[in-house]
Design an enzyme around this catalytic site. Structure first.
Site, PDB file in Angstrom:
ATOM      1  N   GLN A 280      -2.496 -12.681   6.947  1.00 45.56           N
ATOM      2  CA  GLN A 280      -2.661 -12.455   5.440  1.00 45.56           C
ATOM      3  C   GLN A 280      -2.008 -13.457   4.675  1.00 45.56           C
ATOM      4  OE1 GLN A 280      -2.688  -8.141   3.692  1.00 45.56           O
ATOM      5  NE2 GLN A 280      -0.488  -8.774   3.279  1.00 45.56           N
TER       6      GLN A 280
ATOM      7  N   HIS B  76       8.797   1.087   2.920  1.00 48.26           N
ATOM      8  CA  HIS B  76       9.926   1.044   4.065  1.00 48.26           C
ATOM      9  C   HIS B  76      10.947  -0.126   3.799  1.00 48.26           C
ATOM     10  CE1 HIS B  76       7.609  -1.925   5.992  1.00 48.26           C
ATOM     11  NE2 HIS B  76       6.539  -0.916   5.982  1.00 48.26           N
TER      12      HIS B  76
ATOM     13  N   HIS C 120       9.148  -3.605   2.728  1.00 52.13           N
ATOM     14  CA  HIS C 120       8.751  -3.821   1.528  1.00 52.13           C
ATOM     15  C   HIS C 120       9.991  -3.999   0.615  1.00 52.13           C
ATOM     16  CE1 HIS C 120       5.573  -0.663   2.941  1.00 52.13           C
ATOM     17  NE2 HIS C 120       4.765  -1.827   2.548  1.00 52.13           N
TER      18      HIS C 120
ATOM     19  N   MET D  35       0.887  -1.108  -0.004  1.00 57.60           N
ATOM     20  CA  MET D  35      -0.011   0.143  -0.108  1.00 57.60           C
ATOM     21  C   MET D  35       0.876   1.402  -0.041  1.00 57.60           C
ATOM     22  SD  MET D  35      -3.413  -0.853   2.154  1.00 57.60           S
ATOM     23  CE  MET D  35      -2.838  -0.599   3.674  1.00 57.60           C
ATOM     24  N   GLY D  36       2.059   1.080  -0.493  1.00 58.63           N
ATOM     25  CA  GLY D  36       2.907   2.076  -0.391  1.00 58.63           C
ATOM     26  C   GLY D  36       3.624   2.774   0.668  1.00 58.63           C
TER      27      GLY D  36
ATOM     28  N   GLY E  51       4.652 -10.472   3.232  1.00 57.90           N
ATOM     29  CA  GLY E  51       5.410 -10.163   4.798  1.00 57.90           C
ATOM     30  C   GLY E  51       4.920 -11.135   6.041  1.00 57.90           C
ATOM     31  N   GLN E  52       5.744 -11.778   6.396  1.00 56.85           N
ATOM     32  CA  GLN E  52       5.203 -12.718   7.699  1.00 56.85           C
ATOM     33  C   GLN E  52       4.613 -11.554   8.483  1.00 56.85           C
ATOM     34  OE1 GLN E  52       4.912 -15.717   7.892  1.00 56.85           O
ATOM     35  NE2 GLN E  52       4.314 -15.857  10.321  1.00 56.85           N
TER      36      GLN E  52
HETATM   37  P1  AMP Z   1       1.506  -2.864   3.524  1.00 52.79           P
HETATM   38  O1  AMP Z   1       1.993  -1.859   2.561  1.00 52.79           O
HETATM   39  O2  AMP Z   1       1.678  -2.628   4.945  1.00 52.79           O
HETATM   40  O3  AMP Z   1       0.177  -3.267   3.204  1.00 52.79           O
HETATM   41  O4  AMP Z   1       2.361  -4.221   3.336  1.00 52.79           O
HETATM   42  C1  AMP Z   1       2.566  -4.814   2.154  1.00 52.79           C
HETATM   43  C2  AMP Z   1       3.214  -6.021   2.196  1.00 52.79           C
HETATM   44  O5  AMP Z   1       4.503  -5.743   3.104  1.00 52.79           O
HETATM   45  C3  AMP Z   1       2.559  -7.114   2.952  1.00 52.79           C
HETATM   46  O6  AMP Z   1       2.820  -8.444   2.605  1.00 52.79           O
HETATM   47  C4  AMP Z   1       3.259  -7.047   4.473  1.00 52.79           C
HETATM   48  O7  AMP Z   1       3.261  -8.066   5.232  1.00 52.79           O
HETATM   49  C5  AMP Z   1       4.738  -6.486   4.204  1.00 52.79           C
HETATM   50  N1  AMP Z   1       5.267  -5.816   5.155  1.00 52.79           N
HETATM   51  C6  AMP Z   1       4.987  -4.909   5.894  1.00 52.79           C
HETATM   52  N2  AMP Z   1       5.734  -4.484   6.737  1.00 52.79           N
HETATM   53  C7  AMP Z   1       6.576  -5.343   6.884  1.00 52.79           C
HETATM   54  C8  AMP Z   1       7.982  -5.692   7.798  1.00 52.79           C
HETATM   55  N3  AMP Z   1       7.988  -4.869   8.793  1.00 52.79           N
HETATM   56  N4  AMP Z   1       8.643  -6.582   7.356  1.00 52.79           N
HETATM   57  C9  AMP Z   1       8.238  -7.547   6.373  1.00 52.79           C
HETATM   58  N5  AMP Z   1       7.288  -7.250   5.640  1.00 52.79           N
HETATM   59  C10 AMP Z   1       6.409  -6.478   5.869  1.00 52.79           C
END
Ligand code: AMP
Length: 281
Positions: free
Chosen positions: A153, A34, A37, A30-31, A147-148
């Site tokens: 999810q 960091h 990602h 979702m952008g 991401g775990q």
């Molecule tokens: P989001 O942008 O938060 O929706 O996350 C997008 C993807 O990045 C998802 O698969 C998350 O699980 C993964 N993700 C988010 N934060 C982390 C993190 N700290 N470490 C590893 N993967 C992450």
């Protein structure tokens, strides 16, 4: 790196890549990118020919009182980080393009989605599975990276892929943390300084729980109690749930036998954060 915001252009490019026999890795996000990602983009780069990272704040996965409108967005920053992470294509469609007027189709995974975050965020996982399905259909990846950190999810997506016979490999990538242990999240930017300090207790509670299990504690309730007590000392943190569950079906376990997942969600001030750790007895 190519920036693509139109679905037809993405589809045309995918067709070309497939013709050339290229494998595609997709990192849905979702952008407000960091290192969490970007670590996935780097992993994708090692295993697939072309890395597509999608940036889409998916309205379907937010509840009516959640932070869809104010979710942090910074496409320039995302572009820079994605380029540095070796992303080949950043796909960032608009909400109107993904869900044009008259859109009515949704993908639902039952059962698994009623637990943990699904219990507190009704409809959230239907939004996730719907958008991931659309992204899979548009990008046609060989491998999807998740991401775990969002352990539920990952479990839900794996189930969807299995149940719907999708020919896509799902890779779960480790949680990337700040130096002090806080799991990286785009939402961390919401935290005030005192909240940011208190948020550390989430990781500390998980570590303490994992250490207890390692020392031989098997009783899930007792382990959860210790984690809850630690978090209760922080006045700005309110637990949504802490559960010890089976790593695959996410059902509560009462006895930690070999491997289990301890997952939590908590509000730090108004910000809802999640974290988890795999515990091995
Ligand atoms: P989001 O942008 O938060 O929706 O996350 C997008 C993807 O990045 C998802 O698969 C998350 O699980 C993964 N993700 C988010 N934060 C982390 C993190 N700290 N470490 C590893 N993967 C992450």
């Amino acid at each position: 790196m190519k920036l693509i915001d139109s679905i037809p252009r993405m589809s045309t490019l995918v067709k070309m890549l497939k013709k050339e026999g290229k494998s595609i890795g997709l990192v849905p996000t979702m952008g407000y990118l960091h290192e969490g990602h970007i670590s996935m983009a780097r992993a994708a780069k090692k295993h697939t020919d072309v890395v597509v990272l999608s940036v889409f704040v998916n309205p379907l996965q937010f509840g009516p009182n959640e932070d869809y409108k104010r979710y942090p967005r910074d496409i320039k920053h995302d572009e820079e980080l994605a380029t540095s992470g070796g992303v080949d294509i950043m796909f960032c469609p608009s909400a109107e393009e993904m869900y044009p007027d008259g859109y009515v189709t949704h993908v639902t995974v039952d059962s698994l989605t009623n637990l943990l975050c699904g219990a507190s965020r009704p409809g959230h996982f239907q939004g996730v599975t719907t958008v991931v399905n659309k992204l899979f259909n548009i990008v046609k990846p060989n491998v999807g990276y998740f991401g775990q950190k969002d352990a539920q999810q990952v479990a839900v997506i794996r189930k969807m892929v299995r149940d719907l016979n999708m020919d896509i490999e799902i890779k779960a990538m480790p949680i990337i943390r700040e130096r002090d242990g806080l799991a990286m999240s785009s939402r961390n930017v919401y935290l005030s300084e005192p909240e940011r300090k208190e948020a550390l207790v989430l990781h500390q509670a998980l570590e303490k729980a994992a250490a207890l299990a390692k020392l031989g504690e098997r009783d899930a309730k007792r382990i959860v109690r210790v984690a809850k007590d630690l978090i209760a000392q922080k006045s700005l943190v309110r637990i949504d749930y802490i559960s010890i569950v089976d790593t695959k079906d996410l059902r509560d376990v009462s006895v930690v036998s070999e491997e289990a997942l301890i997952a939590l969600a908590a509000f730090v001030g108004k910000t809802r954060l999640i974290d988890n750790i795999i515990i091995k007895a």
